[in-house]
Design a protein around this motif. Sequence first.
Motif, PDB file in Angstrom:
ATOM      1  N   PHE A  43       0.780  -1.259  -0.227  1.00 22.12           N
ATOM      2  CA  PHE A  43       0.395  -0.136  -0.219  1.00 22.12           C
ATOM      3  C   PHE A  43       0.644   1.055  -0.279  1.00 22.12           C
ATOM      4  CE2 PHE A  43      -3.765  -2.508   2.529  1.00 22.12           C
ATOM      5  CZ  PHE A  43      -4.182  -2.739   1.346  1.00 22.12           C
ATOM      6  N   PHE A  57      -5.800   6.117   0.465  1.00 19.06           N
ATOM      7  CA  PHE A  57      -4.828   4.607   0.630  1.00 19.06           C
ATOM      8  C   PHE A  57      -4.880   4.083  -0.863  1.00 19.06           C
ATOM      9  CE2 PHE A  57      -6.077   0.068   1.141  1.00 19.06           C
ATOM     10  CZ  PHE A  57      -7.318   0.763   1.916  1.00 19.06           C
ATOM     11  N   GLY A  58      -4.003   3.378  -1.142  1.00 20.42           N
ATOM     12  CA  GLY A  58      -3.721   2.408  -2.388  1.00 20.42           C
ATOM     13  C   GLY A  58      -2.930   1.435  -2.883  1.00 20.42           C
ATOM     14  N   GLY A  59      -3.551   0.530  -3.466  1.00 22.28           N
ATOM     15  CA  GLY A  59      -2.251  -0.341  -4.046  1.00 22.28           C
ATOM     16  C   GLY A  59      -2.479  -1.852  -3.364  1.00 22.28           C
TER      17      GLY A  59
END
Lengths: 371, 371
Positions: A43, A57-59
């Motif tokens: 992430f 958040f990202g991933g």
Amino acid sequence: MMSKGRVLSIQSHVAFGYVGGKAAVFPLQCLGYDVDVVNTVNFSNHSGTNPAGYGRFGGSRANAAELSYIFEMMEKNSLLSPDRLLTGYIPGGEALAAVTDLARKLRKRNPELLYLLDPVLGDAGKLYVSPDVIPIYRAMLPLASIITPNWFEVEVLTDVKITDLLSLRRAVKILHEEYSVPNVVVSSIPLKAWLKDALPRELQPPPGEHDPDVDFLLCIVSSVDLPSKSGALSTVHTRVVPCIPGYFSGVGDLFSALVLAHYERSPALNHVQTNHISNGITYDTPISHAVSQAIAKTHAILTITHQHAMSLPEEERLPTDEELDEVEPDRQVRRMKGRELRIIQGQDIIRGNAGLDSGRMDLWANFWDAK
Amino acid sequence: MMSKGRVLSIQSHVAFGYVGGKAAVFPLQCLGYDVDVVNTVNFSNHSGTNPAGYGRFGGSRANAAELSYIFEMMEKNSLLSPDRLLTGYIPGGEALAAVTDLARKLRKRNPELLYLLDPVLGDAGKLYVSPDVIPIYRAMLPLASIITPNWFEVEVLTDVKITDLLSLRRAVKILHEEYSVPNVVVSSIPLKAWLKDALPRELQPPPGEHDPDVDFLLCIVSSVDLPSKSGALSTVHTRVVPCIPGYFSGVGDLFSALVLAHYERSPALNHVQTNHISNGITYDTPISHAVSQAIAKTHAILTITHQHAMSLPEEERLPTDEELDEVEPDRQVRRMKGRELRIIQGQDIIRGNAGLDSGRMDLWANFWDAK
């Protein structure tokens, strides 16, 4: 420097900040361990599952097949023989089942494997994870050498609501006897009136010596030699820790890594129950020794993190306010950035080069028979 | 410990062993940097692209969309303001293009950004990567503050075959002038007869003082203030390093991280060309200072790694033999395990606490006008 051995760490990865593997791996390495690092998620930053998260958040998450494939290739290359295993946050039941399979294989291959399982389920009455992982965690418990739940995770795992000394005893007993866990570390439990009253006077925080507004947490360690003789009681140690105000992320991950790093096998030590307090000496068990180090170092890292956060300009240390955060997400992000654990700046603390007195845990001699 | 600042490291991740991020991040952390870690791949172990790989590996690559999404979320959370950027192995053209976009954005936002680009393309005449990434690397070069190619990567990037001093000069000149790279570090180039003869006598390895069977590598550093005045020549430093026999993986990744960690901006230093050797004193440039530290520490880590490998039972230190490895893959795996960099055991070396004399690089004063 001699190698302290090899740890396999399976937990989350974030690019920015210090939670999961980012809070655990560097301290283990500083303390001399080669660490094999399997990332369960990749992430950008700490997610938003609790008020200490960034909200955005990202991933990607590694699915069960990807994790299993990595384990399989390590196995084929004879790279799966760690001395110690550390598992933390693992998203979803299938990935957790893949890790369980691995833990079972490693345990079977090496009965001496030291496995610290941090059952990351939630905190303060709230689950972070889907309820379907709870039975999987329960099935993992018998594989563990050490577990480090907080009080809420103890409740979830044992299905015992902890409201008094009797229920606390019942929960600890279930973990030792039904789940065969030799070392139970209840990482933190608020020192409410019932718990304070249950503690022997000399283990209570001294009245008057502290700010009456300061709250305390209790860390409880209970260890037993397994397979336990029927009726054998565990040895219980405690330590009172003053609460540092505000939310910090990754504290549990750091703490668990330090417990694992400082655990030193010493078969004799678990057998000193009978003369624990002969001559007024409180004997440590291997786990109480490890936890006293972990408490002292984690508290010192939190202290410098708090001091740093307080030194920031006002707009970077806005108090937690879920309503205001909702309206202005950047507000939360600025606060969280300032509260990332200062493990890089505190690496001398972690290495034990900062002159820190890590003290000892206190023996709670009458835990099992106090009224 | 004060924070040395924040590094964003974008490179490969392996669970077991020390290549890519595993070779770079811990040293940067030991030296006081907060490191944001974006993993371009998540593999079980070092791949098999060269004789130093395990041959078998598993895991996943982050595609361009995943990388871009992580960068985007970091951007949204205001987490993209590193002081330094480190990029290493990035698989495939699209992922590399995503990293290029990011580097361009960071460079534009912060002209002071210190960007070390390690153009991981191949070694010893062999490409590790698909040829389609070469033009992308060329397009990245103008964004970099420091590059650390080996001699083969210099050849690939400049399209100049390095066979003599003239072609070496031409390649370095292209990197400075056509690609606007201020600091070119040719991390290693075998000290063949032509190169040895081209070196001023006092920079050559002293004859007779060493085993005639020991080969040497030369590290060459060339730095120029950019935008360079037309015709301004770069300052060139070199250092001869004795070769340690055998293949080791991750050496370049460790070296590049140490160069970045030890680079200290000092605007005055690049201007001392005219009096470099006044009073017999050889002045360092910021890059020659950083590289001298990186060479000494990398060499010391390699030395303890080699000593460790030699101490293993015979079946774990079988010599490299591609034919035998083909027949019995475990043979290669056993060898590789024993040759993983000892960065954990050597952490005092990395921290500068091991009493290592890192020496200095020598000024190659007549590099540009020697015949």
